[in-house]
Enzyme design. Structure first.
Site, PDB file in Angstrom:
ATOM      1  N   HIS A 127       0.930  -1.361  -0.100  1.00  0.00           N
ATOM      2  CA  HIS A 127      -0.033  -0.066  -0.132  1.00  0.00           C
ATOM      3  C   HIS A 127       0.818   1.132   0.083  1.00  0.00           C
ATOM      4  CE1 HIS A 127       0.917   0.850   4.208  1.00  0.00           C
ATOM      5  NE2 HIS A 127       0.744  -0.757   4.241  1.00  0.00           N
ATOM      6  N   ASP A 128       0.460   2.157  -0.947  1.00  0.00           N
ATOM      7  CA  ASP A 128       1.045   3.594  -0.816  1.00  0.00           C
ATOM      8  C   ASP A 128       2.213   3.581  -1.415  1.00  0.00           C
ATOM      9  OD1 ASP A 128      -1.427   4.754   0.665  1.00  0.00           O
ATOM     10  OD2 ASP A 128      -0.817   3.517   2.285  1.00  0.00           O
ATOM     11  N   GLY A 134       5.135  -1.033   2.783  1.00  0.00           N
ATOM     12  CA  GLY A 134       4.301   0.340   2.372  1.00  0.00           C
ATOM     13  C   GLY A 134       5.121   1.441   2.519  1.00  0.00           C
TER      14      GLY A 134
END
Length: 261
Positions: free
Chosen positions: A122-123, A140
């Site tokens: 994520h991200d 992440g």
């Protein structure tokens, strides 16, 4: 003309461009946006608010846009993935949606080559022409600059930044930031040299020599940030300035090879 296999599942609301190919048993969510000329191969899954740029290819059993592996994530958050044009996502790669801790989206630039079994958490933010070899894994919020190469079986710790045209060698483990145009390797990975193969493909012999001189000054004995400040004060070339600014702005630190700095 689109070619969509009758066994593919395309939810109502999905946006498909021209000349797309959707193979057997692929799945496209209702929020997905698939660009012109994109191929989604057998069994691949495109989930959440995911955008895939023109002429990209997602190979069999890759999963793009599933929820992040983050215990604080709430499913009501609007999240997704953005992938640029001409990118290749090979078999069994997983690219997770972003979270509210970022801007909600995991982002990959144009001309990416993400090989089999890679994981992008994520991200993460990846620039253009990034290559991840088989089984490379990004935690992440990792950021990779343009033209970065990560070797196979290499994990990168969360929030690490890897600068433009840097390379992280295979079977390394990276927990700190890598200066643009440099090569890091080892477990734990540390900066060993310039990424000469990569920069020679992009720059003139004169520019490569500028970077070589800068590398020697930056990584000589003494404090790395003081060396960067001194070099930056000389108003160097833009590429050398990128190295200096990166060193001065790092939050996780620069992994120096034993005997350096």
């Amino acid at each position: 003309m689109r070619k969509i296999h009758p066994s593919a599942v395309i939810e109502e609301g999905a946006i498909l461009g021209d000349e797309v190919i959707i193979e057997a048993y692929a799945y496209i969510s209702k929020e997905a946006k698939i660009g012109n000329g994109v191929t989604i191969k057998q069994g691949a899954r495109i989930l959440a608010d995911t955008t895939i740029g023109d002429f990209s290819r997602v190979f069999s059993y890759a999963i793009v846009g599933d929820i992040p592996q983050d215990i604080s994530y709430k499913e009501e958050q609007k999240t997704g993935v953005v992938i640029g044009k001409n990118s290749i996502i090979r078999e069994f790669a997983t690219i997770n949606s972003g979270t509210a801790k970022g801007d909600g989206f995991t982002r990959i630039g144009d001309d990416a080559f993400i090989m089999a079994y890679c994981h992008i958490a994520h991200d993460c933010i990846l620039g253009d022409r990034v290559i991840l070899a088989n089984n490379a894994t990004l935690a992440g919020h990792v950021e990779l600059g343009n033209f970065v190469v990560v070797g196979g079986l290499t994990p990168i710790h969360q929030f690490v930044k890897v600068g433009e045209s840097a390379m992280v060698a295979g079977a390394s483990a990276l927990s700190q930031d890598v200066v643009p145009f440099c090569l890091a390797e080892g477990n734990r990975a540390s900066i060993r040299s310039l990424n000469l193969v990569g920069i020679r493909r992009r720059f003139s012999a004169e520019e490569v020599e500028d970077l070589n001189r800068a590398y020697k000054m930056l990584f000589r004995a003494g404090d790395l940030k003081e060396n960067a400040r001194a070099l930056l004060a000389q108003i160097p070339s833009e590429n050398v300035a990128k190295m200096c600014r990166f060193i001065l702005e790092t939050k996780r630190g620069i992994p120096l090879h034993k005997g350096k700095g």
